[in-house]
Motif scaffolding. Sequence first.
Motif, PDB file in Angstrom:
ATOM      1  N   VAL A  12       0.837  -1.200   0.000  1.00 17.08           N
ATOM      2  CA  VAL A  12       0.000   0.000   0.000  1.00 17.08           C
ATOM      3  C   VAL A  12       0.876   1.255   0.000  1.00 17.08           C
ATOM      4  N   ALA A  13       1.943   1.264   0.785  1.00 15.21           N
ATOM      5  CA  ALA A  13       2.849   2.409   0.837  1.00 15.21           C
ATOM      6  C   ALA A  13       3.502   2.649  -0.526  1.00 15.21           C
ATOM      7  N   ILE A  14       3.907   1.597  -1.192  1.00 12.69           N
ATOM      8  CA  ILE A  14       4.517   1.727  -2.521  1.00 12.69           C
ATOM      9  C   ILE A  14       3.515   2.289  -3.518  1.00 12.69           C
ATOM     10  N   ILE A  15       2.295   1.795  -3.481  1.00 18.40           N
ATOM     11  CA  ILE A  15       1.255   2.283  -4.391  1.00 18.40           C
ATOM     12  C   ILE A  15       0.956   3.760  -4.133  1.00 18.40           C
ATOM     13  N   LEU A  16       0.848   4.137  -2.868  1.00 17.17           N
ATOM     14  CA  LEU A  16       0.583   5.538  -2.528  1.00 17.17           C
ATOM     15  C   LEU A  16       1.723   6.448  -2.979  1.00 17.17           C
ATOM     16  N   TYR A  17       2.958   6.032  -2.746  1.00 23.26           N
ATOM     17  CA  TYR A  17       4.114   6.824  -3.156  1.00 23.26           C
ATOM     18  C   TYR A  17       4.165   6.970  -4.678  1.00 23.26           C
ATOM     19  N   SER A  18       3.914   5.886  -5.394  1.00 20.28           N
ATOM     20  CA  SER A  18       3.928   5.922  -6.861  1.00 20.28           C
ATOM     21  C   SER A  18       2.837   6.847  -7.394  1.00 20.28           C
ATOM     22  N   THR A  19       1.661   6.792  -6.804  1.00 16.02           N
ATOM     23  CA  THR A  19       0.560   7.655  -7.219  1.00 16.02           C
ATOM     24  C   THR A  19       0.897   9.120  -6.960  1.00 16.02           C
ATOM     25  N   TYR A  20       1.446   9.409  -5.779  1.00 16.96           N
ATOM     26  CA  TYR A  20       1.837  10.777  -5.434  1.00 16.96           C
ATOM     27  C   TYR A  20       2.872  11.299  -6.429  1.00 16.96           C
ATOM     28  N   THR A  21       3.891  10.505  -6.729  1.00 18.94           N
ATOM     29  CA  THR A  21       4.946  10.904  -7.654  1.00 18.94           C
ATOM     30  C   THR A  21       4.384  11.160  -9.051  1.00 18.94           C
ATOM     31  N   TYR A  22       3.505  10.294  -9.511  1.00 25.42           N
ATOM     32  CA  TYR A  22       2.902  10.439 -10.832  1.00 25.42           C
ATOM     33  C   TYR A  22       2.154  11.763 -10.946  1.00 25.42           C
ATOM     34  N   PHE A  23       1.296  12.061  -9.984  1.00 24.18           N
ATOM     35  CA  PHE A  23       0.506  13.290 -10.055  1.00 24.18           C
ATOM     36  C   PHE A  23       1.369  14.535  -9.837  1.00 24.18           C
ATOM     37  N   ARG A  24       2.405  14.431  -9.055  1.00 26.91           N
ATOM     38  CA  ARG A  24       3.312  15.564  -8.852  1.00 26.91           C
ATOM     39  C   ARG A  24       4.043  15.875 -10.153  1.00 26.91           C
ATOM     40  N   GLN A  25       4.514  14.847 -10.846  1.00 24.42           N
ATOM     41  CA  GLN A  25       5.191  15.057 -12.121  1.00 24.42           C
ATOM     42  C   GLN A  25       4.244  15.676 -13.147  1.00 24.42           C
ATOM     43  N   LYS A  26       3.007  15.256 -13.153  1.00 24.57           N
ATOM     44  CA  LYS A  26       2.035  15.812 -14.100  1.00 24.57           C
ATOM     45  C   LYS A  26       1.797  17.292 -13.832  1.00 24.57           C
ATOM     46  N   ARG A  27       1.926  17.700 -12.560  1.00 25.84           N
ATOM     47  CA  ARG A  27       1.686  19.094 -12.197  1.00 25.84           C
ATOM     48  C   ARG A  27       2.871  19.987 -12.574  1.00 25.84           C
ATOM     49  N   ILE A  28       4.091  19.500 -12.458  1.00 23.57           N
ATOM     50  CA  ILE A  28       5.257  20.350 -12.682  1.00 23.57           C
ATOM     51  C   ILE A  28       5.861  20.237 -14.079  1.00 23.57           C
ATOM     52  N   LEU A  29       5.534  19.206 -14.827  1.00 19.41           N
ATOM     53  CA  LEU A  29       6.124  18.970 -16.139  1.00 19.41           C
ATOM     54  C   LEU A  29       5.025  18.926 -17.195  1.00 19.41           C
ATOM     55  N   LYS A  30       5.138  19.797 -18.181  1.00 20.67           N
ATOM     56  CA  LYS A  30       4.123  19.875 -19.220  1.00 20.67           C
ATOM     57  C   LYS A  30       4.547  19.043 -20.435  1.00 20.67           C
ATOM     58  N   PRO A  31       3.820  17.965 -20.740  1.00 25.12           N
ATOM     59  CA  PRO A  31       4.165  17.163 -21.920  1.00 25.12           C
ATOM     60  C   PRO A  31       3.720  17.872 -23.199  1.00 25.12           C
ATOM     61  N   LEU A  32       4.576  17.853 -24.215  1.00 27.17           N
ATOM     62  CA  LEU A  32       4.282  18.492 -25.482  1.00 27.17           C
ATOM     63  C   LEU A  32       4.334  17.473 -26.611  1.00 27.17           C
ATOM     64  N   THR A  33       3.456  17.648 -27.586  1.00 29.89           N
ATOM     65  CA  THR A  33       3.532  16.824 -28.790  1.00 29.89           C
ATOM     66  C   THR A  33       4.791  17.218 -29.551  1.00 29.89           C
ATOM     67  N   GLU A  34       5.168  16.433 -30.530  1.00 31.16           N
ATOM     68  CA  GLU A  34       6.372  16.750 -31.294  1.00 31.16           C
ATOM     69  C   GLU A  34       6.254  18.117 -31.971  1.00 31.16           C
ATOM     70  N   GLU A  35       5.085  18.445 -32.505  1.00 29.27           N
ATOM     71  CA  GLU A  35       4.887  19.741 -33.159  1.00 29.27           C
ATOM     72  C   GLU A  35       5.051  20.890 -32.176  1.00 29.27           C
ATOM     73  N   GLU A  36       4.454  20.771 -30.998  1.00 26.84           N
ATOM     74  CA  GLU A  36       4.571  21.809 -29.974  1.00 26.84           C
ATOM     75  C   GLU A  36       6.023  21.932 -29.502  1.00 26.84           C
ATOM     76  N   PHE A  37       6.658  20.796 -29.321  1.00 28.11           N
ATOM     77  CA  PHE A  37       8.047  20.757 -28.869  1.00 28.11           C
ATOM     78  C   PHE A  37       8.948  21.444 -29.899  1.00 28.11           C
ATOM     79  N   ARG A  38       8.749  21.100 -31.155  1.00 21.87           N
ATOM     80  CA  ARG A  38       9.563  21.648 -32.241  1.00 21.87           C
ATOM     81  C   ARG A  38       9.379  23.157 -32.375  1.00 21.87           C
ATOM     82  N   SER A  39       8.176  23.643 -32.149  1.00 23.03           N
ATOM     83  CA  SER A  39       7.914  25.077 -32.314  1.00 23.03           C
ATOM     84  C   SER A  39       8.509  25.913 -31.179  1.00 23.03           C
ATOM     85  N   GLY A  40       8.810  25.322 -30.027  1.00 22.17           N
ATOM     86  CA  GLY A  40       9.291  26.111 -28.908  1.00 22.17           C
ATOM     87  C   GLY A  40      10.701  25.858 -28.442  1.00 22.17           C
ATOM     88  N   TYR A  41      11.318  24.755 -28.845  1.00 15.96           N
ATOM     89  CA  TYR A  41      12.598  24.401 -28.230  1.00 15.96           C
ATOM     90  C   TYR A  41      13.752  25.296 -28.663  1.00 15.96           C
TER      91      TYR A  41
END
Length: 126
Positions: A12-41
């Motif tokens: 249960v602790a491992i599952i909770l930690y993994s879930t917390y990490t997943y949602f934290r990463q989603k909040r701080i890191l914005k995923p971009l499609t290749e087109e979006e990435f190419r237009s801004g990098y």
Amino acid sequence: MESLYFLIAVVVAIILYSTYTYFRQKRILKPLTEEEFRSGYRKAQLIDIREQREFDAGHVLGARNIPLSQLKMRIGEIRSDKPVYMYCQNGMRSGRAAQMLFKKGIKDLYQLKGGFKKWAGKIKKK
């Protein structure tokens, strides 16, 4: 019986930690499609988080290699006043890198969705 409860608590602790990490990463890191990435990098810092041998085998044209294993030592090379566009092979390592950068005050973080293996643009090989 006590060892079963302990095992369940650990799982249960491992599952909770993994879930917390997943949602934290989603909040701080914005995923971009290749087109979006190419237009801004080009206006940002483009960082390849993969190891040196992976980088040498092929990388996005203009990318700088700062492997995840060296990021803590080399974090001073990354400016906090410019966006950071990063990628790894499939998107896992760049999530961990984003957490490290976010802790150091770098907030404008973007990731190539799917990682380098999804990149269809120009690449450079050594």
